[in-house]
Design a protein around this motif. Structure first.
Motif, PDB file in Angstrom:
ATOM      1  N   SER A  78     -11.152  17.906   4.562  1.00 65.75           N
ATOM      2  CA  SER A  78     -10.525  19.186   4.892  1.00 65.75           C
ATOM      3  C   SER A  78     -11.278  20.010   5.929  1.00 65.75           C
ATOM      4  N   ALA A  79     -12.464  19.580   6.338  1.00 65.10           N
ATOM      5  CA  ALA A  79     -13.221  20.330   7.344  1.00 65.10           C
ATOM      6  C   ALA A  79     -14.189  19.376   8.030  1.00 65.10           C
ATOM      7  N   GLU A  80     -14.529  19.695   9.279  1.00 70.52           N
ATOM      8  CA  GLU A  80     -15.390  18.822  10.067  1.00 70.52           C
ATOM      9  C   GLU A  80     -16.308  19.646  10.962  1.00 70.52           C
ATOM     10  N   ARG A  83     -13.329   9.837  12.122  1.00 73.03           N
ATOM     11  CA  ARG A  83     -12.546   9.964  10.889  1.00 73.03           C
ATOM     12  C   ARG A  83     -12.140   8.588  10.368  1.00 73.03           C
ATOM     13  N   ASP A  84     -11.664   7.737  11.280  1.00 71.20           N
ATOM     14  CA  ASP A  84     -11.253   6.386  10.892  1.00 71.20           C
ATOM     15  C   ASP A  84     -12.439   5.577  10.387  1.00 71.20           C
ATOM     16  N   GLN A  85     -13.590   5.727  11.058  1.00 73.34           N
ATOM     17  CA  GLN A  85     -14.785   4.989  10.629  1.00 73.34           C
ATOM     18  C   GLN A  85     -15.208   5.426   9.237  1.00 73.34           C
ATOM     19  N   ARG A  86     -15.157   6.727   8.970  1.00 68.41           N
ATOM     20  CA  ARG A  86     -15.525   7.232   7.642  1.00 68.41           C
ATOM     21  C   ARG A  86     -14.570   6.710   6.571  1.00 68.41           C
ATOM     22  N   ASP A  87     -13.307   6.620   6.910  1.00 69.79           N
ATOM     23  CA  ASP A  87     -12.324   6.130   5.949  1.00 69.79           C
ATOM     24  C   ASP A  87     -12.607   4.687   5.556  1.00 69.79           C
ATOM     25  N   PRO A 110     -18.060  25.171  -0.184  1.00 71.24           N
ATOM     26  CA  PRO A 110     -17.965  24.342  -1.405  1.00 71.24           C
ATOM     27  C   PRO A 110     -16.607  23.703  -1.613  1.00 71.24           C
ATOM     28  N   GLU A 111     -15.518  24.427  -1.305  1.00 71.25           N
ATOM     29  CA  GLU A 111     -14.198  23.862  -1.571  1.00 71.25           C
ATOM     30  C   GLU A 111     -13.917  22.612  -0.748  1.00 71.25           C
ATOM     31  N   ASP A 112     -14.564  22.491   0.418  1.00 68.60           N
ATOM     32  CA  ASP A 112     -14.346  21.291   1.227  1.00 68.60           C
ATOM     33  C   ASP A 112     -14.975  20.067   0.570  1.00 68.60           C
ATOM     34  N   TYR A 113     -16.116  20.244  -0.074  1.00 66.41           N
ATOM     35  CA  TYR A 113     -16.719  19.124  -0.794  1.00 66.41           C
ATOM     36  C   TYR A 113     -15.908  18.792  -2.050  1.00 66.41           C
ATOM     37  N   ARG A 114     -15.360  19.797  -2.688  1.00 71.71           N
ATOM     38  CA  ARG A 114     -14.498  19.526  -3.834  1.00 71.71           C
ATOM     39  C   ARG A 114     -13.259  18.747  -3.402  1.00 71.71           C
ATOM     40  N   ASN A 115     -12.668  19.145  -2.285  1.00 67.84           N
ATOM     41  CA  ASN A 115     -11.503  18.416  -1.778  1.00 67.84           C
ATOM     42  C   ASN A 115     -11.846  16.959  -1.489  1.00 67.84           C
ATOM     43  N   ASP A 116     -13.033  16.743  -0.930  1.00 62.09           N
ATOM     44  CA  ASP A 116     -13.427  15.380  -0.578  1.00 62.09           C
ATOM     45  C   ASP A 116     -13.653  14.534  -1.829  1.00 62.09           C
TER      46      ASP A 116
END
Length: 265
Positions: A163-165, A191-195, A237-243
């Protein structure tokens, strides 16, 4: 030929000459070149230069530990020069005279120095890691095109969640340093590499760190949060929760769990 010593043997490869006066010359360097891992046991394994050296060495060392041969044990006990050194001499002589699969011989051999050591990797994780490593090449090539003339080093750091970069790119030479924005097409490659990397048992990296020279020498590091992230690369914090909801993982570092106030912190 050149050879690097690592925990379980030698990494033998043909160096590539690059025109140092042309900062973009390394973009034309061949990828996927052969690297021969020569174990102290006498076992030889051919790998691709697109696989990060540390990963290739760790996987080879793990196989050496589990599949040591009687011939290797005999070489290790030979008198005079060590068994490993003697076997290396034989292997280099073979490369210089004949080479693999009828390829032209290569003259000139130098010992560069020791390489990295411990660890093990393999199985499904190894297959995924190989795929993820191949996706680094187009990222590096696209980043290099963004640099000013005559750049000598680039440092790229990516702190991504679903959700954030945050992306940071800096080029340096002996004379100056400049920060350059990372365009969306490059962010999409990251993004693709991380996926792909997310399919490994460790889960997706939190930060991807790249260091590249204008000779094409690339260092790749995955940051899984063993220590707190730099303040300017720490997301809300919410971005880490989303991840974590998108990519559940077996463990979350204690400091990060406290930061996001995860229920099991």
């Amino acid at each position: 030929m050149a050879a690097d010593r690592f925990e379980a043997g030698w990494s033998v490869y043909a160096p590539v000459d690059v025109d140092e006066s042309d900062p973009m010359a390394f973009l034309n360097m061949p990828v996927g070149r052969s690297v021969f891992l020569v174990g102290d046991s006498g076992r030889i394994e051919e790998v691709s230069s697109s696989v990060p050296p540390q990963y290739a060495h760790e996987r080879f060392a793990a196989r050496e530990r589990s599949t040591g041969t009687a011939a290797g044990r005999k070489r290790a006990t030979d008198g005079g020069a060590t068994g490993a050194d003697a076997y290396m001499a034989e292997f280099v002589q073979w490369l210089e005279q004949d080479g693999p699969s009828g390829q032209p011989g290569i003259s000139g051999f130098s010992i560069v120095g020791p390489g990295p050591g411990d660890g093990a990797a393999g199985g499904q994780d190894g297959v995924i890691a190989d795929e993820a490593s191949r996706l680094i090449d187009p990222i590096v090539q696209q980043l290099a095109l963004l640099g000013p003339p005559e750049w000598e080093w680039l440092w790229a750091e990516f702190a991504f969640t679903v959700s954030a970069e945050i992306a940071y790119l800096r080029f340096s030479s002996y004379h100056r340093s400049v920060v350059v924005p990372v365009p969306e097409p490059v962010a999409a490659l990251v993004r693709d590499q991380r996926d792909v990397a997310a399919r490994m048992s460790a889960g997706p990296w939190w930060r991807l760190l790249l260091t590249v020279t204008n000779r094409g020498e690339t260092t790749v590091s995955y940051d899984y949060g063993d220590g707190p992230f730099p303040h300017d690369q720490l997301l809300p914090p919410e971005d880490y929760r989303n991840d974590l909801e998108a990519y559940p993982r077996p463990r979350v570092p204690a400091w990060l769990a406290r930061y996001i106030d995860w229920p099991d912190a």
